[in-house]
Design a protein around this motif. Structure first.
Motif, PDB file in Angstrom:
ATOM      1  N   GLY A 124       0.468  -2.915   2.667  1.00 36.16           N
ATOM      2  CA  GLY A 124       0.198  -1.486   2.587  1.00 36.16           C
ATOM      3  C   GLY A 124      -1.262  -1.111   2.609  1.00 36.16           C
ATOM      4  N   ASP A 125      -2.162  -2.058   2.879  1.00 35.21           N
ATOM      5  CA  ASP A 125      -3.597  -1.761   2.891  1.00 35.21           C
ATOM      6  C   ASP A 125      -3.970  -0.877   4.070  1.00 35.21           C
ATOM      7  OD1 ASP A 125      -4.818  -3.570   0.695  1.00 35.21           O
ATOM      8  OD2 ASP A 125      -3.508  -4.933   1.824  1.00 35.21           O
ATOM      9  N   ASN A 126      -4.590   0.270   3.788  1.00 37.79           N
ATOM     10  CA  ASN A 126      -5.142   1.188   4.796  1.00 37.79           C
ATOM     11  C   ASN A 126      -4.090   1.741   5.769  1.00 37.79           C
ATOM     12  OD1 ASN A 126      -7.772   1.149   3.883  1.00 37.79           O
ATOM     13  ND2 ASN A 126      -8.390  -0.569   5.199  1.00 37.79           N
ATOM     14  N   VAL A 127      -2.832   1.746   5.347  1.00 38.47           N
ATOM     15  CA  VAL A 127      -1.795   2.366   6.180  1.00 38.47           C
ATOM     16  C   VAL A 127      -1.632   3.820   5.768  1.00 38.47           C
ATOM     17  CG1 VAL A 127       0.614   2.303   6.926  1.00 38.47           C
ATOM     18  CG2 VAL A 127      -0.641   0.178   6.552  1.00 38.47           C
ATOM     19  N   VAL A 128      -1.190   4.034   4.529  1.00 41.15           N
ATOM     20  CA  VAL A 128      -1.139   5.393   3.974  1.00 41.15           C
ATOM     21  C   VAL A 128      -2.197   5.558   2.884  1.00 41.15           C
ATOM     22  CG1 VAL A 128       0.281   7.035   2.675  1.00 41.15           C
ATOM     23  CG2 VAL A 128       1.285   5.730   4.563  1.00 41.15           C
ATOM     24  N   GLU A 129      -2.344   4.517   2.082  1.00 42.85           N
ATOM     25  CA  GLU A 129      -3.324   4.552   0.994  1.00 42.85           C
ATOM     26  C   GLU A 129      -4.509   3.643   1.319  1.00 42.85           C
ATOM     27  OE1 GLU A 129      -3.069   6.562  -1.474  1.00 42.85           O
ATOM     28  OE2 GLU A 129      -1.021   7.238  -1.029  1.00 42.85           O
ATOM     29  N   PRO A 130      -5.727   4.039   0.919  1.00 43.48           N
ATOM     30  CA  PRO A 130      -6.907   3.183   1.152  1.00 43.48           C
ATOM     31  C   PRO A 130      -6.764   1.858   0.412  1.00 43.48           C
ATOM     32  CG  PRO A 130      -7.566   5.418   0.553  1.00 43.48           C
ATOM     33  CD  PRO A 130      -6.094   5.332   0.306  1.00 43.48           C
ATOM     34  N   SER A 131      -7.356   0.823   0.979  1.00 46.78           N
ATOM     35  CA  SER A 131      -7.265  -0.509   0.399  1.00 46.78           C
ATOM     36  C   SER A 131      -8.399  -0.743  -0.597  1.00 46.78           C
ATOM     37  CB  SER A 131      -7.329  -1.572   1.504  1.00 46.78           C
ATOM     38  OG  SER A 131      -7.422  -2.866   0.948  1.00 46.78           O
ATOM     39  N   ALA A 132      -8.030  -1.259  -1.778  1.00 43.43           N
ATOM     40  CA  ALA A 132      -9.044  -1.634  -2.765  1.00 43.43           C
ATOM     41  C   ALA A 132      -9.623  -3.000  -2.466  1.00 43.43           C
ATOM     42  CB  ALA A 132      -8.420  -1.628  -4.162  1.00 43.43           C
ATOM     43  N   ARG A 133      -8.994  -3.717  -1.512  1.00 46.17           N
ATOM     44  CA  ARG A 133      -9.438  -5.074  -1.202  1.00 46.17           C
ATOM     45  C   ARG A 133     -10.339  -5.132   0.033  1.00 46.17           C
ATOM     46  NH1 ARG A 133      -3.342  -7.125  -2.346  1.00 46.17           N
ATOM     47  NH2 ARG A 133      -3.002  -5.123  -1.320  1.00 46.17           N
ATOM     48  N   MET A 134     -10.606  -3.970   0.629  1.00 50.99           N
ATOM     49  CA  MET A 134     -11.536  -3.906   1.764  1.00 50.99           C
ATOM     50  C   MET A 134     -12.520  -2.769   1.525  1.00 50.99           C
ATOM     51  SD  MET A 134      -9.153  -4.789   5.115  1.00 50.99           S
ATOM     52  CE  MET A 134      -7.681  -3.874   4.638  1.00 50.99           C
ATOM     53  N   ASP A 135     -13.292  -2.899   0.432  1.00 49.97           N
ATOM     54  CA  ASP A 135     -14.235  -1.841   0.087  1.00 49.97           C
ATOM     55  C   ASP A 135     -15.375  -1.738   1.085  1.00 49.97           C
ATOM     56  OD1 ASP A 135     -15.406  -4.224  -0.569  1.00 49.97           O
ATOM     57  OD2 ASP A 135     -15.785  -3.727  -2.682  1.00 49.97           O
ATOM     58  N   TRP A 136     -15.489  -2.731   1.976  1.00 51.26           N
ATOM     59  CA  TRP A 136     -16.515  -2.673   3.020  1.00 51.26           C
ATOM     60  C   TRP A 136     -16.128  -1.721   4.152  1.00 51.26           C
ATOM     61  CZ3 TRP A 136     -13.723  -4.268   7.159  1.00 51.26           C
ATOM     62  CH2 TRP A 136     -12.688  -5.197   6.947  1.00 51.26           C
ATOM     63  N   TYR A 137     -14.887  -1.257   4.167  1.00 52.97           N
ATOM     64  CA  TYR A 137     -14.424  -0.323   5.206  1.00 52.97           C
ATOM     65  C   TYR A 137     -14.395   1.087   4.632  1.00 52.97           C
ATOM     66  CZ  TYR A 137     -11.263   2.165   8.353  1.00 52.97           C
ATOM     67  OH  TYR A 137     -10.699   3.103   9.204  1.00 52.97           O
ATOM     68  N   ALA A 138     -15.074   2.013   5.303  1.00 54.89           N
ATOM     69  CA  ALA A 138     -15.188   3.381   4.788  1.00 54.89           C
ATOM     70  C   ALA A 138     -14.487   4.395   5.677  1.00 54.89           C
ATOM     71  CB  ALA A 138     -16.662   3.762   4.650  1.00 54.89           C
ATOM     72  N   GLY A 139     -13.743   3.936   6.676  1.00 57.42           N
ATOM     73  CA  GLY A 139     -13.088   4.849   7.602  1.00 57.42           C
ATOM     74  C   GLY A 139     -11.744   5.342   7.085  1.00 57.42           C
ATOM     75  N   PRO A 140     -11.000   6.067   7.927  1.00 60.94           N
ATOM     76  CA  PRO A 140      -9.719   6.647   7.513  1.00 60.94           C
ATOM     77  C   PRO A 140      -8.610   5.596   7.479  1.00 60.94           C
ATOM     78  CG  PRO A 140     -10.087   7.101   9.831  1.00 60.94           C
ATOM     79  CD  PRO A 140     -11.334   6.403   9.324  1.00 60.94           C
ATOM     80  N   THR A 141      -7.546   5.898   6.747  1.00 67.29           N
ATOM     81  CA  THR A 141      -6.334   5.107   6.847  1.00 67.29           C
ATOM     82  C   THR A 141      -5.623   5.474   8.153  1.00 67.29           C
ATOM     83  OG1 THR A 141      -4.950   6.742   5.733  1.00 67.29           O
ATOM     84  CG2 THR A 141      -6.093   5.122   4.347  1.00 67.29           C
ATOM     85  N   VAL A 142      -4.588   4.714   8.478  1.00 64.97           N
ATOM     86  CA  VAL A 142      -3.846   5.013   9.700  1.00 64.97           C
ATOM     87  C   VAL A 142      -3.251   6.415   9.643  1.00 64.97           C
ATOM     88  CG1 VAL A 142      -1.853   4.373  11.117  1.00 64.97           C
ATOM     89  CG2 VAL A 142      -3.336   2.594  10.190  1.00 64.97           C
ATOM     90  N   LEU A 143      -2.579   6.754   8.530  1.00 62.46           N
ATOM     91  CA  LEU A 143      -1.954   8.067   8.426  1.00 62.46           C
ATOM     92  C   LEU A 143      -2.988   9.184   8.419  1.00 62.46           C
ATOM     93  CD1 LEU A 143       0.598   9.742   8.138  1.00 62.46           C
ATOM     94  CD2 LEU A 143       0.411   9.510   5.654  1.00 62.46           C
ATOM     95  N   GLU A 144      -4.101   8.961   7.729  1.00 56.96           N
ATOM     96  CA  GLU A 144      -5.147   9.991   7.705  1.00 56.96           C
ATOM     97  C   GLU A 144      -5.664  10.271   9.112  1.00 56.96           C
ATOM     98  OE1 GLU A 144      -9.553  10.865   5.681  1.00 56.96           O
ATOM     99  OE2 GLU A 144      -8.439   9.044   5.185  1.00 56.96           O
ATOM    100  N   HIS A 145      -5.843   9.220   9.904  1.00 54.25           N
ATOM    101  CA  HIS A 145      -6.308   9.416  11.276  1.00 54.25           C
ATOM    102  C   HIS A 145      -5.246  10.134  12.103  1.00 54.25           C
ATOM    103  CE1 HIS A 145      -8.639   8.735  14.885  1.00 54.25           C
ATOM    104  NE2 HIS A 145      -7.559   8.220  15.480  1.00 54.25           N
ATOM    105  N   LEU A 146      -3.982   9.752  11.925  1.00 51.79           N
ATOM    106  CA  LEU A 146      -2.907  10.410  12.669  1.00 51.79           C
ATOM    107  C   LEU A 146      -2.817  11.896  12.320  1.00 51.79           C
ATOM    108  CD1 LEU A 146      -0.054   7.736  12.410  1.00 51.79           C
ATOM    109  CD2 LEU A 146      -1.537   8.195  14.377  1.00 51.79           C
TER     110      LEU A 146
END
Length: 447
Positions: free
Chosen positions: A194-216
């Motif tokens: 579930g990382d960065n699909v609907v909710e932001p991932s706490a395990r990839m703090d180096w990524y600051a972009g949108p989640t998949v759903l946010e972009h959609l």
């Protein structure tokens, strides 16, 4: 499901998008995660998936089963058909096409992406960009999908390493840009976790972009077909035999692009006869104007011979007729397409006989070079062809209209779809309708 009022849904925009990627890259799991985490799954559906997952030995629900509905797909663990799903959030409505990843079913990816405004291409972080990834990127570019998302999946299996993601993202972006894809967005995800699909991932703090759903939900959507030149392919002629309407003659179909207005001078193609729009009926009610993609019945002021396959267009914006079409095609059948191949060409509601005059080139996916005059196109090949038709067609350039610039090549023997085509600049070389026909052969292929 997420509670949304009718007023909210009517105010939201609609996004059509497709998923693509190689086998086992996680497309169905991503779609299932999107539906599950956005609370777009009914309770009984989730219960059925949980029961099916337990019977297959899974500890938790296998979210891929939310889309892999065919028995053969569940048994093989791959997606064969295009699975369409409809869901909504308070910000947007979605029509999703989950397309097959296996090279054998690339034709279904063409189907799913043909109407999409956005394509999500998945890559397994362990494998990176592979041939099928490049093929799907080429198909997205070929179909002029305006937005492409690269979802680098299974980041949990590479310890969420940023360098792995960065290398894959740079390779894919360079490749897609060279194909002419106008916009590429890259997102590192783990569909399973579930990382960065609907909710932001706490395990990839180096990524600051949108989640998949946010972009959609936020990507700009522009599918205003009314801005294109008006085109109305006739699907059915309505002649009710009733005393109430003894002289009624209506032409039913879906407006492919633009808008039609009562009182407008129009031309019927390929005959070239002109008339005026006398009336437009939409949902049984008269209207002064109708626009794409409405399904309507058009009545003309004059008694003009119009039948299925004809095209009605404003006289001032009518397309040119041609019997020679140059196009980029994706061959989807197992049997090769060869020079001299006799086919049926289906364009909107019109089907005519055609011959493959030339295969100018075949695209090499590795380096995007063109292999000149290959003589044939094998399954899943992309190439340039020249076709000659038995009857004139009103074909637009695909760059101007995805609807009236596309066509299918069909096997006349059994009706199998052979090739999906996107017309370039069709060259009529003068008045195609007045061009003399060639000699008919023994099978009646009159060119």
């Amino acid at each position: 499901m997420t509670t949304t009022t009718a007023e909210q849904l009517s105010a939201t925009t609609l996004l059509r998008f497709a998923t693509a990627g190689s086998v086992d890259d996680g497309k169905s799991t991503l779609v299932g995660r999107l539906l599950h985490d956005s609370k777009s799954v009914l309770t009984d559906q989730l219960e059925a998936v949980e029961a099916a997952s337990l019977s297959r030995g899974h500890e938790g629900p296998d979210l891929a089963l939310l889309t892999d509905g065919l028995r053969a797909e569940r048994e093989q663990g791959i997606t064969i058909d295009v699975a369409y799903r409809y869901f909504a959030t308070p910000r947007r409505r979605f029509i999703l096409a989950d397309t097959p990843g296996h090279v054998q079913y690339t034709c279904n990816m063409v189907t799913g992406a043909s109407t999409a405004e956005l394509a999500v291409v998945l890559v397994d972080a362990r494998n990176g960009v592979v041939e099928q990834t490049r093929r799907h990127a080429a198909v997205a570019a070929l179909l002029r999908v305006p937005h492409v998302v690269l979802a680098v999946n299974k980041m949990d299996l590479v310890d969420y390493a940023e360098p792995v993601y960065t290398a894959i993202a740079e390779e894919f972006t360079t490749y897609a840009t060279s194909l002419g894809v106008p916009e590429v967005t890259t997102i590192p995800i783990s569909a399973l976790a579930g990382d960065n699909v609907v909710e932001p991932s706490a395990r990839m703090d180096w990524y600051a972009g949108p989640t998949v759903l946010e972009h959609l939900e936020t990507v700009p959507v522009s599918h205003d077909l009314t801005a294109c030149a008006p085109r109305f392919p006739v699907q059915y002629v309505i002649r009710p035999q009733s005393a109430e309407h003894p002289d009624y003659r209506g032409y039913a179909g879906q407006i492919a692009s633009g808008a039609l207005r009562v009182g407008e001078e129009v031309v019927v193609l390929p005959s070239g006869r002109t008339s005026t729009v006398a009336a437009i009926d939409a949902l049984g009610e008269p209207t002064d104007i109708a626009w794409a993609p409405q399904s309507v019945t058009v009545r003309l002021a004059d008694d003009v011979d119009v039948s299925r396959g004809d095209l009605i267009a404003p006289a001032a914006e009518a397309p040119e007729l041609t019997r020679e079409v140059e196009a980029t095609v994706c061959h989807v059948a197992d049997a090769p397409l060869t020079v001299g191949h006799r086919v049926l060409l289906k364009h909107t509601t019109r089907t005519v006989k055609a011959i493959v005059e030339a295969i100018a080139s075949r695209l090499t996916l590795d380096d995007l070079s063109q292999h000149p005059e290959p003589g044939r196109l094998e399954a899943n090949d992309i190439g340039r062809v020249r076709l000659r038709t038995a009857e004139p067609l009103a074909v637009d350039a695909y760059a101007l209209s995805r609807r009236t610039g596309s066509f299918l090549l069909i096997d006349p023997a059994d009706g199998t779809t052979l090739t999906a085509g996107m017309a370039g600049d069709a060259f009529a070389g003068g008045d195609a309708a007045a061009r003399p026909a060639g000699e008919a052969d023994d099978e009646g292929w009159d060119f």
